[in-house]
Scaffold this motif. Structure first.
Motif, PDB file in Angstrom:
ATOM      1  N   GLU A  58      58.811  83.737  34.620  1.00  0.00           N
ATOM      2  CA  GLU A  58      58.741  82.557  35.490  1.00  0.00           C
ATOM      3  C   GLU A  58      57.937  82.860  36.751  1.00  0.00           C
ATOM      4  N   TRP A  59      58.104  84.061  37.302  1.00  0.00           N
ATOM      5  CA  TRP A  59      57.289  84.470  38.444  1.00  0.00           C
ATOM      6  C   TRP A  59      55.818  84.497  38.039  1.00  0.00           C
ATOM      7  N   GLY A  60      55.547  84.963  36.809  1.00  0.00           N
ATOM      8  CA  GLY A  60      54.180  85.022  36.313  1.00  0.00           C
ATOM      9  C   GLY A  60      53.544  83.654  36.175  1.00  0.00           C
ATOM     10  N   PHE A  61      54.303  82.646  35.780  1.00  0.00           N
ATOM     11  CA  PHE A  61      53.753  81.296  35.683  1.00  0.00           C
ATOM     12  C   PHE A  61      53.247  80.816  37.038  1.00  0.00           C
ATOM     13  N   LYS A  62      53.865  81.274  38.087  1.00  0.00           N
ATOM     14  CA  LYS A  62      53.466  80.849  39.423  1.00  0.00           C
ATOM     15  C   LYS A  62      52.217  81.580  39.911  1.00  0.00           C
ATOM     16  N   THR A  63      52.047  82.835  39.500  1.00  0.00           N
ATOM     17  CA  THR A  63      51.001  83.650  40.118  1.00  0.00           C
ATOM     18  C   THR A  63      49.913  84.138  39.178  1.00  0.00           C
ATOM     19  N   CYS A  64      50.055  84.026  37.889  1.00  0.00           N
ATOM     20  CA  CYS A  64      49.118  84.656  36.951  1.00  0.00           C
ATOM     21  C   CYS A  64      47.976  83.758  36.496  1.00  0.00           C
ATOM     22  N   LEU A  65      47.849  82.573  37.004  1.00  0.00           N
ATOM     23  CA  LEU A  65      46.821  81.675  36.501  1.00  0.00           C
ATOM     24  C   LEU A  65      45.422  82.157  36.844  1.00  0.00           C
ATOM     25  N   SER A  66      45.249  82.803  37.985  1.00  0.00           N
ATOM     26  CA  SER A  66      43.913  83.220  38.401  1.00  0.00           C
ATOM     27  C   SER A  66      43.784  84.719  38.617  1.00  0.00           C
ATOM     28  N   THR A  67      44.842  85.484  38.434  1.00  0.00           N
ATOM     29  CA  THR A  67      44.811  86.912  38.693  1.00  0.00           C
ATOM     30  C   THR A  67      45.307  87.662  37.475  1.00  0.00           C
ATOM     31  N   ALA A  68      44.540  88.646  37.022  1.00  0.00           N
ATOM     32  CA  ALA A  68      44.964  89.482  35.895  1.00  0.00           C
ATOM     33  C   ALA A  68      45.400  90.839  36.433  1.00  0.00           C
ATOM     34  N   GLY A  69      46.272  91.506  35.694  1.00  0.00           N
ATOM     35  CA  GLY A  69      46.708  92.839  36.097  1.00  0.00           C
ATOM     36  C   GLY A  69      48.201  93.013  35.904  1.00  0.00           C
ATOM     37  N   VAL A  70      48.695  94.162  36.366  1.00  0.00           N
ATOM     38  CA  VAL A  70      50.112  94.501  36.255  1.00  0.00           C
ATOM     39  C   VAL A  70      50.716  94.506  37.653  1.00  0.00           C
ATOM     40  N   THR A  71      51.844  93.855  37.797  1.00  0.00           N
ATOM     41  CA  THR A  71      52.555  93.806  39.077  1.00  0.00           C
ATOM     42  C   THR A  71      53.982  94.271  38.861  1.00  0.00           C
ATOM     43  N   VAL A  86      55.318  92.911  35.396  1.00  0.00           N
ATOM     44  CA  VAL A  86      54.708  91.717  34.830  1.00  0.00           C
ATOM     45  C   VAL A  86      53.229  91.989  34.598  1.00  0.00           C
ATOM     46  N   THR A  87      52.779  91.756  33.367  1.00  0.00           N
ATOM     47  CA  THR A  87      51.379  91.926  33.017  1.00  0.00           C
ATOM     48  C   THR A  87      50.778  90.553  32.771  1.00  0.00           C
ATOM     49  N   CYS A  88      49.693  90.270  33.467  1.00  0.00           N
ATOM     50  CA  CYS A  88      49.008  88.992  33.324  1.00  0.00           C
ATOM     51  C   CYS A  88      47.616  89.243  32.753  1.00  0.00           C
ATOM     52  N   SER A  89      47.261  88.471  31.755  1.00  0.00           N
ATOM     53  CA  SER A  89      45.903  88.532  31.217  1.00  0.00           C
ATOM     54  C   SER A  89      45.494  87.123  30.821  1.00  0.00           C
ATOM     55  N   PHE A  90      44.199  86.867  30.862  1.00  0.00           N
ATOM     56  CA  PHE A  90      43.717  85.553  30.454  1.00  0.00           C
ATOM     57  C   PHE A  90      42.318  85.669  29.882  1.00  0.00           C
ATOM     58  N   LYS A  91      41.951  84.649  29.124  1.00  0.00           N
ATOM     59  CA  LYS A  91      40.618  84.573  28.546  1.00  0.00           C
ATOM     60  C   LYS A  91      40.187  83.119  28.596  1.00  0.00           C
ATOM     61  N   ASN A  92      38.948  82.899  29.012  1.00  0.00           N
ATOM     62  CA  ASN A  92      38.394  81.548  29.085  1.00  0.00           C
ATOM     63  C   ASN A  92      37.639  81.220  27.805  1.00  0.00           C
ATOM     64  N   GLN A 113      48.279  84.834  29.161  1.00  0.00           N
ATOM     65  CA  GLN A 113      49.400  85.525  28.518  1.00  0.00           C
ATOM     66  C   GLN A 113      50.147  86.315  29.587  1.00  0.00           C
ATOM     67  N   ILE A 114      51.457  86.078  29.656  1.00  0.00           N
ATOM     68  CA  ILE A 114      52.319  86.739  30.639  1.00  0.00           C
ATOM     69  C   ILE A 114      53.355  87.557  29.877  1.00  0.00           C
ATOM     70  N   THR A 115      53.416  88.837  30.175  1.00  0.00           N
ATOM     71  CA  THR A 115      54.409  89.717  29.557  1.00  0.00           C
ATOM     72  C   THR A 115      55.231  90.347  30.664  1.00  0.00           C
ATOM     73  N   ALA A 116      56.540  90.200  30.601  1.00  0.00           N
ATOM     74  CA  ALA A 116      57.439  90.799  31.586  1.00  0.00           C
ATOM     75  C   ALA A 116      58.373  91.764  30.871  1.00  0.00           C
TER      76      ALA A 116
END
Length: 161
Positions: A58-71, A86-92, A113-116
C-alpha cells in the motif's frame, strides 16, 4: 501367612510400573504442548508479517508510480517489529502505436510492479539470509501490479478495464 507376604510384594511392583507409565504420559503431553505453542506462535508471526508486507504494498502504491528501486521502511520495525523492503519497478509501453509514416494515436501506459517483503530478521533488508536459521524467523512477501496511463504533463491515471 507365607501367601500374604507374596501378594504384598506384587503391589509394590504394580505401583512402580503404574508410576512409570503415568510419568511417560505426562512427559509426552508436555512435549506436545510445547510443540503446539511453538506452532501457534509461528502462525501469529506469519500473520503479522503478511499484514506488514501488505502495508508495504500500500505504501508502494503511493510512491512507486514514478520512482524505481528498493526502499527499506525503517519505521515499520518500530511499529510492528518487522522490517519491510519494497521493490518498485515499471515499464512503459505504447498502446495503439502504428507503423512509421502513419498518424498515430498512441497512448503511453506504465505497468508498475510493487513487491514488499516483510521479515523479523536482524538486518534492515528483507529477505535476511543471516537470520533464516533462527527458529523464530518469519518472512512473507506480497506483490501487486497496476496499469497506469501517462497523461500529458507527466500525471498518471488508472488504465480502463
Amino acid at each position: 501367612m507365607n501367601r500374604l507376604h507374596q501378594q504384598s510384594g506384587f503391589a509394590y511392583i504394580a505401583a512402580i510400573v503404574l508410576l512409570v507409565v503415568v510419568a511417560g504420559m505426562a512427559a509426552g503431553l508436555l512435549r506436545l504442548t510445547g510443540t503446539q505453542q511453538s506452532t501457534v506462535n509461528q502462525a501469529l508471526l506469519g500473520a503479522k508479517a503478511g499484514l506488514a508486507a501488505r502495508a508495504g504494498v500500500e505504501w508502494g502504491f503511493k510512491t512507486c508510480l514514478s520512482t524505481a528501486g528498493v526502499t527499506d521502511l525503517g519505521q515499520f520495525k518500530t511499529e510492528t517489529g518487522f522490517n519491510v523492503s519494497v521493490t518498485c519497478s515499471f515499464k512503459n509501453y505504447q498502446e495503439g502505436e502504428r507503423a512509421s509514416g502513419q498518424t498515430s494515436i498512441s497512448q503511453t501506459k506504465r505497468i508498475v510492479q510493487i513487491t514488499a517483503v516483510a521479515c523479523n530478521g536482524s538486518t534492515a533488508r528483507c529477505p535476511d539470509a543471516t537470520s533464516v536459521a533462527n527458529a523464530e524467523y518469519v518472512e512473507r512477501a506480497r506483490m501487486a501490479t497496476v496499469c497506469m496511463v501517462v497523461e500529458p504533463g507527466g500525471t498518471f491515471s488508472l488504465c480502463e478495464t
